[in-house]
Design a protein around this motif. Structure first.
Motif, PDB file in Angstrom:
ATOM      1  N   PHE A  55      -1.374  -9.002   5.622  1.00  0.00           N
ATOM      2  CA  PHE A  55      -1.837 -10.382   5.501  1.00  0.00           C
ATOM      3  C   PHE A  55      -3.126 -10.557   6.291  1.00  0.00           C
ATOM      4  CE2 PHE A  55       1.027 -10.166   9.110  1.00  0.00           C
ATOM      5  CZ  PHE A  55       0.388 -10.899  10.107  1.00  0.00           C
ATOM      6  N   CYS A  56      -3.950 -11.472   5.795  1.00  0.00           N
ATOM      7  CA  CYS A  56      -5.221 -11.803   6.459  1.00  0.00           C
ATOM      8  C   CYS A  56      -6.047 -10.558   6.756  1.00  0.00           C
ATOM      9  CB  CYS A  56      -4.971 -12.587   7.745  1.00  0.00           C
ATOM     10  SG  CYS A  56      -4.084 -14.139   7.510  1.00  0.00           S
ATOM     11  N   GLY A  57      -6.015  -9.603   5.847  1.00  0.00           N
ATOM     12  CA  GLY A  57      -6.787  -8.385   6.037  1.00  0.00           C
ATOM     13  C   GLY A  57      -6.202  -7.425   7.044  1.00  0.00           C
ATOM     14  N   ARG A  58      -5.017  -7.727   7.553  1.00  0.00           N
ATOM     15  CA  ARG A  58      -4.386  -6.873   8.560  1.00  0.00           C
ATOM     16  C   ARG A  58      -3.231  -6.111   7.947  1.00  0.00           C
ATOM     17  NH1 ARG A  58      -2.819  -9.951  13.858  1.00  0.00           N
ATOM     18  NH2 ARG A  58      -2.687  -7.785  14.546  1.00  0.00           N
ATOM     19  N   SER A  59      -2.930  -4.980   8.530  1.00  0.00           N
ATOM     20  CA  SER A  59      -1.828  -4.141   8.074  1.00  0.00           C
ATOM     21  C   SER A  59      -1.062  -3.682   9.299  1.00  0.00           C
ATOM     22  CB  SER A  59      -2.367  -2.935   7.292  1.00  0.00           C
ATOM     23  OG  SER A  59      -1.331  -2.046   6.964  1.00  0.00           O
ATOM     24  N   ILE A  60       0.213  -4.096   9.406  1.00  0.00           N
ATOM     25  CA  ILE A  60       0.993  -3.757  10.592  1.00  0.00           C
ATOM     26  C   ILE A  60       2.365  -3.245  10.182  1.00  0.00           C
ATOM     27  CG2 ILE A  60      -0.196  -5.342  12.141  1.00  0.00           C
ATOM     28  CD1 ILE A  60       2.016  -7.346  11.721  1.00  0.00           C
ATOM     29  N   THR A  61       2.984  -2.494  11.084  1.00  0.00           N
ATOM     30  CA  THR A  61       4.315  -1.944  10.848  1.00  0.00           C
ATOM     31  C   THR A  61       5.162  -2.117  12.107  1.00  0.00           C
ATOM     32  OG1 THR A  61       3.601   0.260  11.592  1.00  0.00           O
ATOM     33  CG2 THR A  61       3.438  -0.210   9.230  1.00  0.00           C
ATOM     34  N   SER A 120       0.834  -1.196   0.000  1.00  0.00           N
ATOM     35  CA  SER A 120       0.000   0.000   0.000  1.00  0.00           C
ATOM     36  C   SER A 120       0.872   1.250   0.000  1.00  0.00           C
ATOM     37  CB  SER A 120      -0.902   0.017   1.243  1.00  0.00           C
ATOM     38  OG  SER A 120      -0.119   0.194   2.424  1.00  0.00           O
ATOM     39  N   GLU A 121       0.302   2.378  -0.433  1.00  0.00           N
ATOM     40  CA  GLU A 121       1.056   3.632  -0.443  1.00  0.00           C
ATOM     41  C   GLU A 121       1.478   4.035   0.963  1.00  0.00           C
ATOM     42  OE1 GLU A 121      -0.675   6.795  -2.596  1.00  0.00           O
ATOM     43  OE2 GLU A 121      -1.118   5.609  -4.376  1.00  0.00           O
ATOM     44  N   ARG A 122       0.651   3.707   1.933  1.00  0.00           N
ATOM     45  CA  ARG A 122       0.999   4.045   3.318  1.00  0.00           C
ATOM     46  C   ARG A 122       2.268   3.315   3.749  1.00  0.00           C
ATOM     47  NH1 ARG A 122      -0.114   2.323   8.655  1.00  0.00           N
ATOM     48  NH2 ARG A 122      -1.210   0.462   7.948  1.00  0.00           N
ATOM     49  N   HIS A 123       2.369   2.041   3.385  1.00  0.00           N
ATOM     50  CA  HIS A 123       3.556   1.281   3.756  1.00  0.00           C
ATOM     51  C   HIS A 123       4.776   1.706   2.940  1.00  0.00           C
ATOM     52  CE1 HIS A 123       1.289  -2.310   5.769  1.00  0.00           C
ATOM     53  NE2 HIS A 123       1.426  -1.257   6.558  1.00  0.00           N
ATOM     54  N   ALA A 156       8.187   2.963   4.738  1.00  0.00           N
ATOM     55  CA  ALA A 156       9.516   2.426   4.465  1.00  0.00           C
ATOM     56  C   ALA A 156      10.496   3.539   4.116  1.00  0.00           C
ATOM     57  CB  ALA A 156       9.444   1.404   3.325  1.00  0.00           C
ATOM     58  N   ALA A 157      10.055   4.507   3.312  1.00  0.00           N
ATOM     59  CA  ALA A 157      10.923   5.619   2.932  1.00  0.00           C
ATOM     60  C   ALA A 157      11.324   6.433   4.156  1.00  0.00           C
ATOM     61  CB  ALA A 157      10.232   6.504   1.902  1.00  0.00           C
ATOM     62  N   ARG A 158      10.352   6.712   5.045  1.00  0.00           N
ATOM     63  CA  ARG A 158      10.666   7.484   6.256  1.00  0.00           C
ATOM     64  C   ARG A 158      11.622   6.719   7.153  1.00  0.00           C
ATOM     65  NH1 ARG A 158       5.057   8.294   6.272  1.00  0.00           N
ATOM     66  NH2 ARG A 158       4.854   6.847   8.027  1.00  0.00           N
ATOM     67  N   ALA A 159      11.402   5.412   7.292  1.00  0.00           N
ATOM     68  CA  ALA A 159      12.263   4.606   8.155  1.00  0.00           C
ATOM     69  C   ALA A 159      13.704   4.601   7.644  1.00  0.00           C
ATOM     70  CB  ALA A 159      11.733   3.180   8.248  1.00  0.00           C
ATOM     71  N   LEU A 160      13.875   4.458   6.334  1.00  0.00           N
ATOM     72  CA  LEU A 160      15.224   4.456   5.776  1.00  0.00           C
ATOM     73  C   LEU A 160      15.879   5.831   5.898  1.00  0.00           C
ATOM     74  CD1 LEU A 160      14.673   2.287   2.574  1.00  0.00           C
ATOM     75  CD2 LEU A 160      15.913   1.639   4.647  1.00  0.00           C
ATOM     76  N   GLU A 161      15.136   6.871   5.608  1.00  0.00           N
ATOM     77  CA  GLU A 161      15.691   8.221   5.737  1.00  0.00           C
ATOM     78  C   GLU A 161      16.061   8.527   7.177  1.00  0.00           C
ATOM     79  OE1 GLU A 161      13.397  10.263   1.909  1.00  0.00           O
ATOM     80  OE2 GLU A 161      12.520  10.388   3.925  1.00  0.00           O
ATOM     81  N   GLY A 162      15.292   7.980   8.120  1.00  0.00           N
ATOM     82  CA  GLY A 162      15.621   8.161   9.526  1.00  0.00           C
ATOM     83  C   GLY A 162      16.928   7.486   9.910  1.00  0.00           C
ATOM     84  N   ARG A 172      16.727  -4.062  11.591  1.00  0.00           N
ATOM     85  CA  ARG A 172      16.780  -5.188  12.520  1.00  0.00           C
ATOM     86  C   ARG A 172      15.488  -5.403  13.305  1.00  0.00           C
ATOM     87  NH1 ARG A 172      18.649  -4.204  18.117  1.00  0.00           N
ATOM     88  NH2 ARG A 172      18.176  -2.031  18.561  1.00  0.00           N
ATOM     89  N   ASN A 173      14.642  -4.410  13.475  1.00  0.00           N
ATOM     90  CA  ASN A 173      13.388  -4.613  14.200  1.00  0.00           C
ATOM     91  C   ASN A 173      12.246  -3.801  13.614  1.00  0.00           C
ATOM     92  OD1 ASN A 173      14.167  -2.084  14.965  1.00  0.00           O
ATOM     93  ND2 ASN A 173      14.155  -2.468  17.179  1.00  0.00           N
ATOM     94  N   VAL A 174      12.352  -3.467  12.334  1.00  0.00           N
ATOM     95  CA  VAL A 174      11.339  -2.653  11.667  1.00  0.00           C
ATOM     96  C   VAL A 174      10.926  -3.345  10.374  1.00  0.00           C
ATOM     97  CG1 VAL A 174      10.798  -0.416  10.644  1.00  0.00           C
ATOM     98  CG2 VAL A 174      12.321  -0.538  12.624  1.00  0.00           C
ATOM     99  N   GLY A 175       9.619  -3.443  10.152  1.00  0.00           N
ATOM    100  CA  GLY A 175       9.122  -4.041   8.927  1.00  0.00           C
ATOM    101  C   GLY A 175       7.722  -3.567   8.626  1.00  0.00           C
ATOM    102  N   VAL A 176       7.181  -4.064   7.521  1.00  0.00           N
ATOM    103  CA  VAL A 176       5.789  -3.815   7.151  1.00  0.00           C
ATOM    104  C   VAL A 176       5.194  -5.140   6.734  1.00  0.00           C
ATOM    105  CG1 VAL A 176       6.147  -1.421   6.447  1.00  0.00           C
ATOM    106  CG2 VAL A 176       6.420  -3.229   4.768  1.00  0.00           C
TER     107      VAL A 176
END
Length: 460
Positions: free
Chosen positions: A374-380, A223-226, A230-236, A367-371
């Motif tokens: 699945f199963c209708g859920r969206s987590i970060t 999704s665009e949100r994810h 991801a872009a913000r996490a990498l830039e951080g 190491r502890n960040v992902g997106v």
């Protein structure tokens, strides 16, 4: 008459099945034929099954090669109707039902399963770019990437020229899909956290990590949100994220992105795949990207005895898009075809028509960040990273020992940032995944022409 001679005579009356490729799809097909009345030959140019999703962790010194690769024979040692041959297939002759091998006897078959996977595509620039931009499809690729990264920092430690030092401390990753995002975030963390205290003359917190994506956003399948997350996490983490700009040239000095040249000692190519040349010998049903267009049961049109599964097959999903190259997809397809063949041999009811599914989408960023979706859920964040890790550990073929070893490495990384595999090891078998060793910075491709690898390591 010996037992081996009797077994050889008995095999002549069995259905001869040849499976090319011991990746996720090929192994799943073979295992589904466990109880079939068949003589199965599994051919692969390597002697190991490789868990590709963890290759980037080998490249960044989190895991060792043996933790993500398992000998094929050990995985199938209880299947007495299977022979494993470490050889390379050269061509498929559908008309004669023959697999032409590079060396040794050719293989005749009654049923053929092609599970050859894909290889890195440089979009027509293989000769110029591949020696300098490392793909990530094999153990050799991963170890070569690790070597090149560590050697660049070692050179920077000794380099008096500020410009050359900056070049050696610059890494460019091309491709903003799950692999590109994962290795970029991990390299940033590796340099700034793990290696920072190892050097005295350079400050690796100043290392330049650049991620280039020709499309408008990272992780385009999410999704665009994810993508934005991801872009913000990498830039951080200090990563320079370049979106909407193509790479137009790669050489020993770095890359040209749009109208900008970036001097870099390490360039990793994590975008673009194509079918392997062997799949192209099947004939007119091969797409421009080298993948084979198959029927609903994964057979080649006009040849019900030949099946293509996994990444080598062009299969449409329920969303109208081509199915992604994921382990879960390949395993599902291989298992279905294995059951279909077993039913055909036993002359019983065939399985129901194959039903495509929407696979889970998971990506790790550091190491502890992902997106995850699945199963209708969206987590970060950490829950998504944990879901990614547990799902992939469940798919790993190496058994309990390998899983425990990987979990121990992950636990150490989470608590200390330390990594075990910070060694520069350059055995002669390391290749760039397309048949030759990748030259180091300052070395031309011609310098490696006489280096004959003992083993051409690649993956399916």
């Amino acid at each position: 008459m010996t037992a081996h001679q009797i077994a050889a005579i008995n095999r002549t009356s069995l259905c001869k099945i040849v499976v090319i490729g011991a990746g996720f799809a090929g192994l799943a097909a073979v295992r589904a034929l466990r109880d079939s009345n068949a003589d199965i030959t599994l051919v692969d140019r390597n002697n190991h099954h490789l868990f590709q999703p963890f290759l980037f962790q080998v490249a960044t010194a989190i895991l060792e090669p043996a933790e993500i690769a398992t000998p094929i024979r050990s995985l199938l040692q209880e299947m007495h109707n299977v022979r494993v041959e470490m050889r390379e297939a050269k061509r498929i002759d559908l008309s004669r039902r023959l697999v032409v091998m590079n060396e040794g006897d050719d293989l005749a078959y009654d049923i053929l399963v092609v599970a050859t996977g894909v290889q890195t595509s440089y979009f027509g620039h293989e000769a110029e770019w591949a020696p300098h931009a490392l793909g990530l499809k094999s153990l050799g690729d991963a170890v070569t990437a690790r070597n090149r990264l560590l050697k660049a920092f070692e050179r920077a430690e000794l380099e008096p020229d500020p410009w050359k030092q900056a070049r050696d401390m610059t890494v460019v990753v091309v491709g903003g899909g799950p692999t590109g995002v994962a290795i970029t975030g991990t390299i940033s963390e590796f340099t700034r956290r793990t290696l920072a205290s190892d050097f005295r003359n350079i400050d690796l917190s100043e290392a330049r990590i650049v991620l280039v994506q020709s499309g408008p956003r990272l992780l385009p399948a999410f999704s665009e949100r994810h993508s934005a997350y991801a872009a913000r996490a990498l830039e951080g983490q200090g990563v320079e994220v370049r979106l909407g700009v193509p790479v137009i040239h790669v050489d020993a000095a770095g890359v040209i992105v749009g109208d900008e040249r970036i001097a870099a000692a390490t360039v990793l190519w994590c975008t673009g795949v194509e079918g392997v040349p062997l799949a192209g010998t099947i004939g007119t049903h091969v797409n421009p990207d080298g993948k084979v267009a198959v029927l609903d049961d994964f057979s080649v049109p006009g040849h019900p005895e030949c099946f293509v599964v996994g990444d080598a097959a062009h299969v449409m999903g329920p969303d109208g898009r081509a199915m992604p190259g994921l382990a879960s997809v390949a395993q599902d397809q291989g298992k279905y075809v294995g059951r279909l063949i077993a039913a055909r041999i036993a002359n019983t009811t065939h399985p129901k028509p194959y039903a495509s599914f929407t696979p889970s989408k998971l990506a790790t960023i550091s190491r502890n960040v992902g997106v995850a979706e699945f199963c209708g859920r969206s987590i970060t964040g950490f829950p998504a990273w944990l879901s990614w890790g547990l799902l992939h550990l469940r798919t790993l073929s190496g058994g309990g020992h390998a899983r425990l070893s990987i979990l121990a490495n992950w636990a150490r990384l989470l608590t200390t940032y330390r990594r075990s595999g910070r060694l520069i090891v350059e055995p002669s078998e390391l290749t760039n995944g397309r048949g030759g060793r990748a030259p180091a910075v300052g070395e031309t491709p011609d310098d490696t022409a006489t280096a004959t690898p003992e083993v051409a390591v690649s993956c399916k």
